[in-house]
Design a protein around this motif. Structure first.
Motif, PDB file in Angstrom:
ATOM      1  N   THR A  31       0.825  -1.303   0.031  1.00 16.25           N
ATOM      2  CA  THR A  31      -0.039  -0.030   0.044  1.00 16.25           C
ATOM      3  C   THR A  31       0.883   1.201   0.194  1.00 16.25           C
ATOM      4  N   CYS A  93      -6.206   1.709   8.913  1.00 11.75           N
ATOM      5  CA  CYS A  93      -7.540   2.260   8.764  1.00 11.75           C
ATOM      6  C   CYS A  93      -8.630   1.206   9.243  1.00 11.75           C
ATOM      7  N   CYS A  98      -5.829  -1.446   5.914  1.00 12.38           N
ATOM      8  CA  CYS A  98      -4.817  -0.991   5.320  1.00 12.38           C
ATOM      9  C   CYS A  98      -4.051  -0.223   6.102  1.00 12.38           C
ATOM     10  N   THR A  99      -2.630   0.043   6.047  1.00 11.15           N
ATOM     11  CA  THR A  99      -1.737   0.967   6.783  1.00 11.15           C
ATOM     12  C   THR A  99      -2.110   2.328   6.177  1.00 11.15           C
ATOM     13  N   VAL A 100      -2.411   3.397   6.881  1.00  8.24           N
ATOM     14  CA  VAL A 100      -2.578   4.400   6.209  1.00  8.24           C
ATOM     15  C   VAL A 100      -1.183   5.153   5.516  1.00  8.24           C
ATOM     16  N   CYS A 110      -5.761   7.072   3.707  1.00  8.24           N
ATOM     17  CA  CYS A 110      -5.567   5.678   3.454  1.00  8.24           C
ATOM     18  C   CYS A 110      -5.457   5.615   1.982  1.00  8.24           C
ATOM     19  N   CYS A 112      -5.873   2.791   0.122  1.00  5.25           N
ATOM     20  CA  CYS A 112      -6.779   1.666  -0.288  1.00  5.25           C
ATOM     21  C   CYS A 112      -7.940   2.109  -0.959  1.00  5.25           C
TER      22      CYS A 112
END
Length: 148
Positions: A31, A93, A98-100, A110, A112
């Protein structure tokens, strides 16, 4: 001729399965996203898993006013909404895990699905996320920010 037909079918099935595996691997990528200069930074300090109390994160000067810094390994984002005011939130998030990916214009973003969260309190500014980023405890002593 029957053996040739079965051999061809086996080859096509193998190629198809291999292509599917390759496609799934490519679609499940990371991401990481590009970030505008001067609005956010990332740190990948040699620490993994959940945040650990007492762990040094950054110097106060490393966190931009009106922005923040994402610490991917610790899964924390530290923000400075106003000069001298530091906040910390989970970097995961609440929509899809997901990781921001960035902090800019007063929001944590975020990559994603483009959910946006306020840097002051982690509240949702734009969905699809419908829950705020959970607050994390940090300690500011002098010019050092550490996990509480």
């Amino acid at each position: 001729m029957g053996d040739d037909l079965q051999s061809r079918r086996a080859v096509f099935a193998s190629v198809g399965a291999g292509g599917l595996a390759l496609a799934l691997t490519a679609c499940g990528g990371g991401t990481d996203t590009a970030q505008p200069a001067g609005t956010a930074s990332e740190s990948s300090a040699p620490q993994s898993g959940a945040p650990q109390a007492g762990g040094a994160l950054a110097k106060t000067a490393d966190i931009p006013v009106g922005g923040g810094t994402i610490f991917k390994d610790q899964k924390i984002v530290v923000t400075q909404p106003t000069s001298g005011e530091f906040k910390a939130f989970s970097a995961v998030c609440t929509h899809n895990g997901c990781t921001v990916g960035s902090v800019s214009d007063g929001v944590i973003v975020c990559p994603c699905h483009n959910s946006k969260f306020a840097i002051a309190d982690g509240s949702v500014k734009d969905g699809p996320a419908d829950k705020p980023l959970p607050a994390q405890q940090i300690k500011v002593e002098g010019d050092q920010i550490t996990l509480a």
